[in-house]
Design an enzyme around this catalytic site. Structure first.
Site, mmCIF file in Angstrom:
data_model
loop_
_atom_site.group_PDB
_atom_site.id
_atom_site.type_symbol
_atom_site.label_atom_id
_atom_site.label_comp_id
_atom_site.label_asym_id
_atom_site.label_seq_id
_atom_site.Cartn_x
_atom_site.Cartn_y
_atom_site.Cartn_z
ATOM 1 N N ASP A 220 0.815 -1.210 0.000
ATOM 2 C CA ASP A 220 0.000 0.000 0.000
ATOM 3 C C ASP A 220 0.851 1.265 0.000
ATOM 4 O O ASP A 220 0.416 2.314 -0.480
ATOM 5 C CB ASP A 220 -0.912 0.015 1.230
ATOM 6 C CG ASP A 220 -1.944 -1.106 1.185
ATOM 7 O OD1 ASP A 220 -2.115 -1.709 0.110
ATOM 8 O OD2 ASP A 220 -2.565 -1.388 2.234
ATOM 9 N N GLY A 221 2.069 1.174 0.518
ATOM 10 C CA GLY A 221 2.946 2.337 0.557
ATOM 11 C C GLY A 221 3.285 2.872 -0.819
ATOM 12 O O GLY A 221 3.517 4.081 -0.978
ATOM 13 N N ASN A 326 -4.711 8.733 2.804
ATOM 14 C CA ASN A 326 -5.206 7.982 3.971
ATOM 15 C C ASN A 326 -5.727 8.899 5.066
ATOM 16 O O ASN A 326 -6.918 8.951 5.318
ATOM 17 C CB ASN A 326 -4.109 7.072 4.519
ATOM 18 C CG ASN A 326 -4.187 5.673 3.954
ATOM 19 O OD1 ASN A 326 -5.090 5.336 3.193
ATOM 20 N ND2 ASN A 326 -3.228 4.836 4.315
ATOM 21 N N ASP A 356 -4.720 11.435 23.282
ATOM 22 C CA ASP A 356 -3.440 11.327 22.593
ATOM 23 C C ASP A 356 -3.442 12.033 21.247
ATOM 24 O O ASP A 356 -2.376 12.297 20.690
ATOM 25 C CB ASP A 356 -3.066 9.851 22.392
ATOM 26 C CG ASP A 356 -2.532 9.223 23.665
ATOM 27 O OD1 ASP A 356 -2.281 9.980 24.621
ATOM 28 O OD2 ASP A 356 -2.368 7.989 23.706
#
Length: 504
Positions: A220-221, A326, A356
């Protein structure tokens, strides 16, 4: 023609006597026949002239069924012309007969209420199921992106590049770092085509309007990297699964020649994966509104920002203007304190996030970091933006989905104990100081991802194969349960214990 006013009184039911029902049945037959040749594929909706005078629920029902029949017949005729009917029969599937878009809602509510018409806000949205690739001229240049530091991708890369150059006579672009790979330099097959490759350097060379087609080899990168390279219009992307997960890479490499040829001939479905336009506004920046209005027409291919002198504070980079496929993540960075950031939607303060951090993702990104943080998974054809908190301090803070047309603003208030950090698809990480803000909107430049089958099949196949979605052992049939074969629903614990004592 039978109209709705013929079948009801001024305020009575839609259908009345048996004679009304009989006339409606006859009208259905005529309407279905007339709908066969009246398909409007541009809008993805199907209109039957015989029902033009209808209104209300009758129109919806009639146009839905007549439209299904019309679409099926139209696609069947086109398939016969292309010789594809046997392929459909072999696979056991049929072309879709319904739009992926929701049906247009009725405009009248009860006897008096209706939606006020505004022609300026009417949009024509194509049915995602009808999005198919077409070339208005034969593609000549192709960019090949391969996974880095992976020896298993080298041989497929060499095979593909050599075939594209020698068989398809295409101009192949690769990144300059690929040419310096020592493993490739020792490959005899690569030395044959090395001198015929075109190269570019990330962040220095602009590929806009130079590439017709993109092929990704890896995980996917590689698709995320293709999105980063093209910060405006993106060429069609064909992704082969040669990585670890491969949720966004639906193609297998075994028969790549046939699959690439089909795409080059225009036989492929497309999934338009929406992207988010992200702009960092620094405190005291007077050009913020100008940046937002001009963001759709100007951006840097390296993502280093837009604007010039006078648009930044001393010692800080210019405002970042990036498209992400994304998600954009705002977190507390190395600070031990809770992240404290304000969330605005179209200028209205929605909530203050204490935790966070926060994930703002596309439907494509909903199956990435967001789903690990407890968000739902959204099909990429759904127009939406997902907002997901990261370990929120309030247990009632659940992920939300907002319309794709809104503008989100995330800012660091002056009273926050610490600053925040932001990253875009895992890259370009930088600090947000007190008073800085991040503006997020849906971009007009999606990533056209080529489907191996279609939008629905590819997505659910990825859910099953990559995420093992809802995988569990099947519940046993009652006949297979030995502890229930000798008992009935009327048995009690006391009676079973008494039976056991007698057996002993």
């Amino acid at each position: 023609m039978v109209r709705a006013t013929d079948l009801k009184g001024s305020r009575g039911p839609l259908l009345g006597s048996d004679e009304d029902l009989s006339r409606l049945r006859r009208h259905w037959v005529d309407a279905a026949a007339a709908a066969v040749n009246t398909t409007s594929s541009a809008s993805g909706q199907y209109h039957c002239p015989a029902a033009a005078g209808w209104s209300g629920p009758a129109e919806k029902a009639l146009m839905g069924r007549a439209g299904d029949w019309s679409e099926w017949k139209c696609r069947e005729e086109k398939a016969l012309a292309r010789g594809e009917k046997q392929q459909w029969n072999r696979s056991g599937t049929w072309p879709r007969t319904r739009s992926l878009n929701a049906p247009s809602p009725i405009q009248q509510f009860g006897p008096c209420g209706r939606i006020m018409k505004n022609s300026a806000m009417v949009m024509t949205i194509q049915d995602p199921a009808s999005q198919r690739l077409t070339w208005y001229k034969p593609p000549l240049t192709v960019l090949v992106i391969k996974k880095v530091r992976d020896a298993s991708v080298l041989q497929p890369f060499v095979q593909l590049v050599k075939w594209l150059i020698e068989e398809k006579r295409m101009v192949v672009f690769v990144e300059q770092s690929v040419m310096d790979d020592p493993l490739l330099l020792n490959n005899s097959g690569f030395s044959v085509v090395k001198e015929k490759l075109m190269t570019f350097r990330d962040g220095k060379d602009d590929l806009t309007d130079k590439i017709d087609f993109i092929i990704c080899l890896g995980g996917d990168g590689t698709l995320l990297y293709a999105s980063l390279l093209f910060q405006q219009s993106v060429p069609p992307v064909m992704a082969f699964h040669l990585g670890s997960l491969g949720f966004l890479t639906p193609f297998e490499f075994e028969n790549f020649q046939e699959q690439v040829t089909n795409v080059l001939e225009g036989h492929a479905a497309l999934t338009l994966r929406s992207r988010l336009r992200c702009i960092i506004m620094r405190k005291g920046d007077e050009c913020g509104s100008n940046l937002l209005t001009s963001s759709s027409s100007s951006s840097s291919s390296s993502g280093s920002g837009v604007g010039g002198k006078g648009q930044q504070r001393q010692g800080l980079p210019p405002p970042t203007n990036l498209l992400v496929l994304n998600e954009v993540v705002i977190d507390r960075g190395p600070s031990p304190y809770l992240s404290n950031i304000d969330l605005f939607l179209d200028g209205k303060h929605i909530t203050s996030v204490q935790g966070d951090g926060l994930i703002v993702s596309t439907p494509t990104g909903s199956t990435a970091y967001a789903v690990a943080a407890g968000a739902s998974m959204i099909h990429p054809s759904v127009p939406a933006i997902m907002v997901t908190p990261i370990c929120p301090h309030s247990l009632s803070f659940r992920p939300i989905v907002v319309p794709a047309g809104v503008e989100l603003k995330i800012s660091v208030p002056p009273e926050s104990r610490n600053t925040s950090w932001v990253s875009f698809d895992g890259r370009n990480r930088q600090e947000l100081l007190h008073g800085d803000s991040l503006r997020v909107t849906t971009s007009i430049y999606p990533v056209p991802s080529i489907c191996a089958q279609d939008q629905i099949s590819d997505w659910f196949d990825s859910l099953a194969e990559c995420l093992h979605w809802n995988v569990r052992k099947r519940q046993k049939h009652l006949d297979e349960l030995s502890d229930l074969t000798h008992s009935s629903s009327n048995d009690t614990l006391d009676s079973l214990e008494h039976t056991d004592q007698l057996d002993s």
